[in-house]
Design a protein around this motif. Structure first.
Motif, PDB file in Angstrom:
ATOM      1  N   SER A   1       0.874  -1.175   0.000  1.00  0.00           N
ATOM      2  CA  SER A   1       0.000   0.000   0.000  1.00  0.00           C
ATOM      3  C   SER A   1       0.912   1.225   0.000  1.00  0.00           C
ATOM      4  O   SER A   1       1.875   1.272   0.778  1.00  0.00           O
ATOM      5  CB  SER A   1      -0.878  -0.036   1.253  1.00  0.00           C
ATOM      6  N   THR A   2       0.625   2.195  -0.856  1.00  0.00           N
ATOM      7  CA  THR A   2       1.485   3.391  -0.876  1.00  0.00           C
ATOM      8  C   THR A   2       1.379   4.124   0.465  1.00  0.00           C
ATOM      9  O   THR A   2       2.341   4.743   0.908  1.00  0.00           O
ATOM     10  CB  THR A   2       1.092   4.336  -2.027  1.00  0.00           C
ATOM     11  N   ASN A   3       0.212   4.050   1.134  1.00  0.00           N
ATOM     12  CA  ASN A   3       0.093   4.676   2.457  1.00  0.00           C
ATOM     13  C   ASN A   3       1.049   3.997   3.447  1.00  0.00           C
ATOM     14  O   ASN A   3       1.724   4.671   4.228  1.00  0.00           O
ATOM     15  CB  ASN A   3      -1.342   4.550   2.995  1.00  0.00           C
TER      16      ASN A   3
ATOM     17  N   GLN B   1      -0.995  -2.022  -6.300  1.00  0.00           N
ATOM     18  CA  GLN B   1      -0.868  -2.313  -4.879  1.00  0.00           C
ATOM     19  C   GLN B   1      -1.406  -3.724  -4.623  1.00  0.00           C
ATOM     20  O   GLN B   1      -2.409  -4.115  -5.223  1.00  0.00           O
ATOM     21  CB  GLN B   1      -1.677  -1.327  -4.043  1.00  0.00           C
TER      22      GLN B   1
ATOM     23  N   ARG C   1      -5.734  -0.111   0.556  1.00  0.00           N
ATOM     24  CA  ARG C   1      -6.747  -0.029   1.614  1.00  0.00           C
ATOM     25  C   ARG C   1      -7.616   1.199   1.457  1.00  0.00           C
ATOM     26  O   ARG C   1      -7.152   2.243   1.010  1.00  0.00           O
ATOM     27  CB  ARG C   1      -6.070   0.095   2.985  1.00  0.00           C
ATOM     28  N   GLY C   2      -8.860   1.053   1.872  1.00  0.00           N
ATOM     29  CA  GLY C   2      -9.757   2.193   1.933  1.00  0.00           C
ATOM     30  C   GLY C   2     -10.185   2.421   3.367  1.00  0.00           C
ATOM     31  O   GLY C   2      -9.638   1.816   4.287  1.00  0.00           O
ATOM     32  N   ARG C   3     -11.172   3.289   3.550  1.00  0.00           N
ATOM     33  CA  ARG C   3     -11.710   3.526   4.888  1.00  0.00           C
ATOM     34  C   ARG C   3     -12.388   2.276   5.404  1.00  0.00           C
ATOM     35  O   ARG C   3     -12.800   1.425   4.627  1.00  0.00           O
ATOM     36  CB  ARG C   3     -12.769   4.630   4.821  1.00  0.00           C
TER      37      ARG C   3
ATOM     38  N   ASN D   1     -15.116  11.146   1.864  1.00  0.00           N
ATOM     39  CA  ASN D   1     -13.866  10.887   1.135  1.00  0.00           C
ATOM     40  C   ASN D   1     -14.027  10.282  -0.251  1.00  0.00           C
ATOM     41  O   ASN D   1     -13.070   9.761  -0.803  1.00  0.00           O
ATOM     42  CB  ASN D   1     -12.972   9.961   1.967  1.00  0.00           C
TER      43      ASN D   1
ATOM     44  N   LYS E   1     -18.164   5.615  -8.247  1.00  0.00           N
ATOM     45  CA  LYS E   1     -16.963   6.017  -7.533  1.00  0.00           C
ATOM     46  C   LYS E   1     -15.746   6.060  -8.471  1.00  0.00           C
ATOM     47  O   LYS E   1     -15.397   5.074  -9.112  1.00  0.00           O
ATOM     48  CB  LYS E   1     -16.714   5.046  -6.372  1.00  0.00           C
TER      49      LYS E   1
HETATM   50  C1  BTN Z   1     -11.720   4.935   0.342  1.00  0.00           C
HETATM   51  O1  BTN Z   1     -12.454   5.221  -0.593  1.00  0.00           O
HETATM   52  O2  BTN Z   1     -12.144   4.306   1.313  1.00  0.00           O
HETATM   53  C2  BTN Z   1     -10.285   5.410   0.344  1.00  0.00           C
HETATM   54  C3  BTN Z   1      -9.450   4.731  -0.701  1.00  0.00           C
HETATM   55  C4  BTN Z   1      -8.005   5.181  -0.685  1.00  0.00           C
HETATM   56  C5  BTN Z   1      -7.148   4.379  -1.630  1.00  0.00           C
HETATM   57  C6  BTN Z   1      -5.761   4.935  -1.749  1.00  0.00           C
HETATM   58  S1  BTN Z   1      -4.865   4.201  -3.073  1.00  0.00           S
HETATM   59  C7  BTN Z   1      -3.416   4.968  -2.533  1.00  0.00           C
HETATM   60  C8  BTN Z   1      -3.407   4.847  -1.019  1.00  0.00           C
HETATM   61  N1  BTN Z   1      -2.890   3.566  -0.605  1.00  0.00           N
HETATM   62  C9  BTN Z   1      -3.814   2.816   0.013  1.00  0.00           C
HETATM   63  O3  BTN Z   1      -3.622   1.671   0.466  1.00  0.00           O
HETATM   64  N2  BTN Z   1      -4.961   3.494   0.078  1.00  0.00           N
HETATM   65  C10 BTN Z   1      -4.862   4.796  -0.529  1.00  0.00           C
END
Ligand code: BTN
Length: 348
Positions: free
Chosen positions: A99-101, A123, A127-129, A186, A194
Motif C-alpha cells: 500500500s502506498t500509504n 498495490q 486499503r480504503g476507509r 472521502n 466512484k
Molecule cells: C476509500 O475510498 O475508502 C479510500 C481509498 C483510498 C485508496 C488509496 S490508493 C493509494 C493509497 N494507498 C492505500 O492503500 N490506500 C490509498
C-alpha cells in the motif's frame, strides 16, 4: 535551516528541457550545457530513456524533440512535468507495493524528510476507509500517497481530507473539463459512480500531529472491463466518463503540484477563505435524502452540507439538525415523480 533542494537527476533535467521547449527542438549542445556534462553523456541518457519507452525525434542540425513518452507511470516524466511548472517534490515510483500509504508511513518512520510522494503502478493490499480493500490492479489508475510532518493540533485534521478532496476535484475539472462530485467524507464520484477515494492517516503525539499520510486512489484510465463483479456498475474511471484516455504522467504531476499547494494553504490557514464555497460546488449530498450509518445507529434525513469543522449536518424527519463527525453515508433513491400528478403540458 531547511536543506537546499537536491539537484534533479540528468534524465529529469533532459525531459524537463524538452517539455519546456514543446515543439521546438533543443540541441544536444544546449542540453549538455544545462546539465554540465558532455554531449556523449547526453546521448547516453537519451538512450536510457528510449529503453523506457520515450521517443525522441531528431531535427536535422537543430537537436531533439520529445515525440512520445510511455503511457504507464514514469518517475522521470512525472518529475519533469513538475519541474516544467516550477514545482518539485521528491517522489518514489514503485512497480508494486502493498500500500502506498503503508510505504509512505514506513519511510516517515525511517526519518525521510517530508514532504514526499509515493506512487505505485499497482498495490497488493490497497486499503480504503473502514478496513475495506481498494482495487489496485495495473490498469492505468493512480495510487498515490503524500507524506507530511505538519506539527498542527490534532483537532485541525477534521477538515484535512475534505479540503484535499475539493482540491483534487478542482484540479480534475481544470485538467479534463469533467466536474467530479464529492460524497462526504472521502469519495469522488462521476455520474454517481466512484472514481476515487481518499485515506488520511496520522500519527499523533499528545498535542500535535507528528506526521500524516494522505492517500489518493484515482480511477484514471481503467477500461470498463477492469472492474471485478462487485465493483461493476459502482466504479468508473475518468477515461470511461470522458470517452478518452488521459495523459497519466501529466495528470500525476499536476496532482502532486496541487496537493502540495493545498497542503501549504491548509497549514497557513488561508484555505478557510475558499473551503466552504468549493465544498458546496462539489457536494453531491446537499439537499438530498440520505442515511448515515454510525456503528449500530442509522439516521435518515436531508443532508444540509458541512459545518466549519467538517462534520456532516443532517435535518431529520423530526426537524432536528444532527451533526456527524464520522459515518458511512448512503444516498436514498428518490422515487420517480408521479406522472399522473404532473400537470399536463399543451400537446401532451
Ligand atoms: C476509500 O475510498 O475508502 C479510500 C481509498 C483510498 C485508496 C488509496 S490508493 C493509494 C493509497 N494507498 C492505500 O492503500 N490506500 C490509498
Amino acid at each position: 535551516m531547511s536543506k537546499p533542494p537536491r539537484p534533479a537527476p540528468p534524465e529529469v533535467l533532459i525531459l524537463g528541457a524538452l517539455l519546456s521547449a514543446g515543439a521546438a527542438p533543443v540541441s544536444g549542445a544546449a542540453l549538455a550545457r544545462q546539465l554540465g556534462v558532455s554531449r556523449v553523456a547526453v546521448w547516453q541518457q537519451l538512450e536510457k530513456l528510449r529503453a523506457q519507452g520515450f521517443v525522441f525525434e531528431g531535427v536535422r542540425a537543430r537537436g531533439y524533440r520529445l515525440a512520445a513518452g510511455p503511457q504507464a507511470l514514469s518517475a522521470p516524466l512525472v518529475s519533469a512535468h513538475l519541474r516544467a511548472h516550477s514545482a518539485g517534490c521528491p517522489l518514489t515510483l514503485l512497480d508494486e507495493v502493498d500500500s502506498t500509504n503503508d510505504e509512505a508511513a514506513r519511510q516517515l518512520a525511517a526519518g525521510r524528510s517530508a514532504p514526499f510522494a509515493v506512487l505505485a503502478r499497482r498495490q497488493t493490499s490497497g486499503r480504503g476507509r473502514l478496513g475495506r480493500a481498494w482495487h489496485s490492479t495495473d490498469s492505468g489508475n493512480l495510487y498515490a500517497s503524500f507524506a507530511f510532518r505538519p506539527r498542527l493540533a490534532p483537532a485541525r485534521m477534521q477538515t484535512f481530507t475534505l479540503w484535499m478532496g475539493v482540491n483534487v476535484c478542482e484540479l480534475l475539472t481544470n485538467f479534463s473539463g469533467a466536474v467530479p462530485s464529492l460524497k462526504w467524507p472521502n469519495d469522488l464520484l462521476f455520474a454517481g459512480r466512484k472514481a476515487g477515494g481518499m485515506l488520511t492517516e496520522a500519527r499523533v503525539d499528545a498535542d500535535e500531529i507528528r506526521d500524516l499520510v494522505f492517500g489518493l486512489g484515482l480511477n484514471v484510465n481503467a477500461p470498463a472491463t477492469a472492474w471485478p463483479g462487485d465493483l461493476r456498475g459502482r466504479a468508473i474511471s475518468l477515461a470511461e466518463h470522458l470517452g478518452a484516455p488521459l495523459d497519466l504522467n501529466r495528470l500525476a504531476a499536476a496532482l502532486v503540484g496541487r496537493v502540495l499547494l493545498a497542503y501549504d494553504r491548509f497549514v497557513d490557514g488561508s484555505y478557510a477563505e475558499t473551503f466552504a464555497d468549493l465544498w458546496n460546488r462539489h457536494d453531491v449530498l446537499r439537499g438530498r435524502p440520505v442515511t448515515v450509518l454510525q456503528g449500530p445507529d442509522r439516521v435518515s434525513g436531508t443532508a444540509l452540507g458541512i459545518d466549519d469543522e467538517g462534520s456532516l449536518l443532517l435535518r431529520t424527519a423530526r426537524g432536528r439538525t444532527q451533526r456527524f463527525r464520522a459515518g458511512e453515508v448512503t444516498l436514498e433513491k428518490v422515487p420517480p415523480p408521479d406522472t399522473a400528478a404532473r400537470p399536463s403540458r399543451p400537446g401532451e
